[in-house]
Design an enzyme around this catalytic site. Sequence first.
Site, PDB file in Angstrom:
ATOM      1  N   GLY A  10      41.601   5.582  20.813  1.00 46.26           N
ATOM      2  CA  GLY A  10      41.015   4.546  19.761  1.00 46.26           C
ATOM      3  C   GLY A  10      41.252   3.179  19.899  1.00 46.26           C
ATOM      4  O   GLY A  10      41.128   2.559  18.785  1.00 46.26           O
ATOM      5  N   CYS A  11      41.720   2.674  20.978  1.00 46.48           N
ATOM      6  CA  CYS A  11      41.858   1.212  21.266  1.00 46.48           C
ATOM      7  C   CYS A  11      40.594   0.688  22.013  1.00 46.48           C
ATOM      8  O   CYS A  11      39.845   1.436  22.750  1.00 46.48           O
ATOM      9  CB  CYS A  11      42.686   0.922  22.037  1.00 46.48           C
ATOM     10  SG  CYS A  11      44.230   0.914  21.209  1.00 46.48           S
ATOM     11  N   VAL A  12      39.795  -0.247  21.447  1.00 48.48           N
ATOM     12  CA  VAL A  12      38.631  -0.562  22.084  1.00 48.48           C
ATOM     13  C   VAL A  12      38.896  -2.084  23.001  1.00 48.48           C
ATOM     14  O   VAL A  12      40.077  -2.402  22.973  1.00 48.48           O
ATOM     15  CB  VAL A  12      37.599  -1.457  21.020  1.00 48.48           C
ATOM     16  CG1 VAL A  12      37.129  -0.213  20.150  1.00 48.48           C
ATOM     17  CG2 VAL A  12      38.497  -2.359  19.849  1.00 48.48           C
TER      18      VAL A  12
END
Length: 110
Positions: free
Chosen positions: A108-110
């Site tokens: 979920g981290c960009v």
Amino acid sequence: MSYEVDGQEIATDEEGYITNLSDWTPELAEVIAKAEEVEMTDEHWAVVNFLRDYYEEYQIAPAVRVLIKAIKKSMGPEVGNNKYMYELFPYGPAKQACKIAGLPKPTGCV
């Protein structure tokens, strides 16, 4: 990209996460932290060790909300909050701490 520890080259992906999790050592964590402009203290190590234990148990690097909730439950509200965690890891508690802990980029981290 790569890091060098004791004359050994440690491979990373394009974002600086190590590609072989078994290459991680506390010495490598110090090298990564320095590259990330983080001065490791006992408080930093507590989070890094928590993350490594979490990953060993669940086989996933937690996103920031999950990380802070889990740390709050384990270490208390004075540690498990956004303000404190961002003071330790200004470029993102989950992303930066996982990188130093030798874990993959959190989901979920960009």
